[in-house]
Design a protein around this motif. Structure first.
Motif, PDB file in Angstrom:
ATOM      1  N   THR A 239      -6.785  -5.695  -3.884  1.00 55.03           N
ATOM      2  CA  THR A 239      -5.814  -5.440  -4.953  1.00 55.03           C
ATOM      3  C   THR A 239      -6.452  -5.619  -6.322  1.00 55.03           C
ATOM      4  OG1 THR A 239      -4.025  -6.190  -3.490  1.00 55.03           O
ATOM      5  CG2 THR A 239      -3.537  -6.057  -5.841  1.00 55.03           C
TER       6      THR A 239
ATOM      7  N   TYR B 167       1.461  -1.289  -9.795  1.00 51.28           N
ATOM      8  CA  TYR B 167       1.155  -2.686  -9.473  1.00 51.28           C
ATOM      9  C   TYR B 167       1.982  -3.647 -10.325  1.00 51.28           C
ATOM     10  CZ  TYR B 167      -2.616  -1.615  -6.234  1.00 51.28           C
ATOM     11  OH  TYR B 167      -3.332  -1.189  -5.141  1.00 51.28           O
TER      12      TYR B 167
ATOM     13  N   GLU C 150       0.829  -1.213   0.000  1.00 50.45           N
ATOM     14  CA  GLU C 150       0.000   0.000   0.000  1.00 50.45           C
ATOM     15  C   GLU C 150       0.863   1.262   0.000  1.00 50.45           C
ATOM     16  OE1 GLU C 150      -4.340  -0.901   1.408  1.00 50.45           O
ATOM     17  OE2 GLU C 150      -3.038  -0.705   3.167  1.00 50.45           O
TER      18      GLU C 150
END
Length: 382
Positions: free
Chosen positions: A285, A305, A197
């Motif tokens: 996610t 990501y 995060e």
């Protein structure tokens, strides 16, 4: 992918001193003596702290709630210590930090809690804290906040401010060798989540990126191994460093919707924080990646990501979807219970979503998730 550099100056804060390595805990008595003569130790139930010669030892187990903070502060106000030592898991360290900032004043924990309290600034004159973690998870030894359960509201909220930063953090991986597999898994999942995060939030900085990235690499290669082989000192060291890095990163960047949901769920379920984070990690996610692709399929959010996937999997060509699959496999391998097994009732989902949207961590998410998307995350994590 480099972090965007804003026009505003970037600041970085952490513990005043960090001592890291096998055997580092042997230095604690000398470090404490340099900060004061009268010592209050806040410790886990089984922690051996006799060598510290404390004026008082306050034992605690589980995540602190409002009443637990009040009891510990009452002890401190009676003992009047010069220094507070937190020796235990992340919750114990958080409690020690609360004690240090509240012991000297006439205020109550609810005066300073964010979201559900009055959110007043922390009082001046916090006592020095020496933080000694015995688990590898929250990174509380270097964070500027402390989550507190508020049972009557069914949520967790934090005391937050630079006064919460410990004076000294002593990270000794050997202290984690006795952690059972379930605790190791839950703690490690929290460290991994915090790195992910802090790395994917738009508030990441050039100073937090290397920390979060290295933490992802270490947790990615060692979390499963240390759960299966608890005596593996190298893996324990990797995880302890990952937890430390995750705390430094989140204290200077932000978290996201996983921790926003964990704040809403943890207050209701009373389950270990790491278990709750792990339960919703893969679904959150996936939701973030899908939402980012709708707003900008080739934008920086998806690229973040992609880079996280490379760090976690160790595969140079990995992409965001590979990260989602890897996280789902990890949660299954760690045998993390779903939210239903942790005690969440279907009727509570709307309230959980509302509380998650109000949580401070959610404001750091890389994309705004709708109430329906968050409800889908909870359902998928059942």
């Amino acid at each position: 992918m480099p972090s965007p550099v804003s026009s505003a100056p970037t600041t970085f804060v952490t513990a005043g001193r960090i001592v890291l390595g096998a055997g580092a805990a042997d230095q604690v008595p000398k470090l404490v003596a340099g900060l004061g003569r009268r010592v209050l130790v806040v410790a886990g139930r089984s922690a051996d702290v006799d060598a510290l010669g404390a004026a008082a030892v306050h034992r605690h187990r589980g995540e602190p709630d409002v009443e637990a903070v009040r009891r510990a502060v009452a002890v401190a106000r009676e003992v009047r210590p010069d220094v507070v030592v937190g020796w235990g898991g992340g919750s114990v360290l958080d409690l020690a930090k609360c004690v240090a900032v509240l012991a000297g004043g006439g205020t109550d924990v609810l005066d300073h809690l964010e979201v559900v309290g009055h959110g007043l600034p922390l009082p001046a004159g916090a006592l020095p804290v020496v933080a000694v973690p015995t688990t590898a998870g929250t990174g509380a030894e270097v964070t500027a906040n402390a989550p507190v359960r508020v049972p009557e509201r069914g949520v967790k909220a934090s005391l937050r401010g630079r006064a919460m930063l410990p004076t000294v953090a002593v990270v000794d991986p050997l202290l984690t060798l006795g952690c059972p597999p379930a605790l190791t898994a839950a703690s490690g999942a929290d460290a991994l989540t915090q790195c992910l995060e802090a790395f994917t939030t738009p508030h990441a900085t050039p100073l937090t990126d290397p920390l979060a990235r290295d933490g992802l690499v270490r947790a990615g290669r060692s979390l499963r191994r240390v759960v299966e082989h608890g005596d593996d000192v190298d893996a324990r060291t990797d995880l302890s460093v990952a937890a430390l890095l995750s705390g430094m990163a989140l204290a200077n960047a932000r978290l996201g919707a996983v921790h926003g949901l964990a704040a809403a769920l943890g207050g209701r379920l009373g389950a270990p924080h790491g278990q709750v984070c792990a339960a919703v990690l893969a679904a959150t996610t996936a939701a973030n990646v899908a939402a980012l692709r709708r707003t900008g399929p080739h934008g920086p959010g998806v690229a973040r990501y992609d880079e996280a996937a490379v760090a976690l999997t160790g595969r140079p060509g990995a992409r965001a979807d590979d990260a989602v699959a890897w996280l789902a496999d990890l949660v299954a391998a760690l045998q993390v219970p779903g939210l239903g097994a942790l005690g969440l009732a279907a009727a509570d989902v709307p309230a959980v979503v509302a509380d998650a949207l109000a949580a401070s961590s959610t404001r750091g998410n890389p994309v705004t998730l709708t109430p329906a998307e968050l409800a889908d995350v909870v359902t998928a994590s059942w």
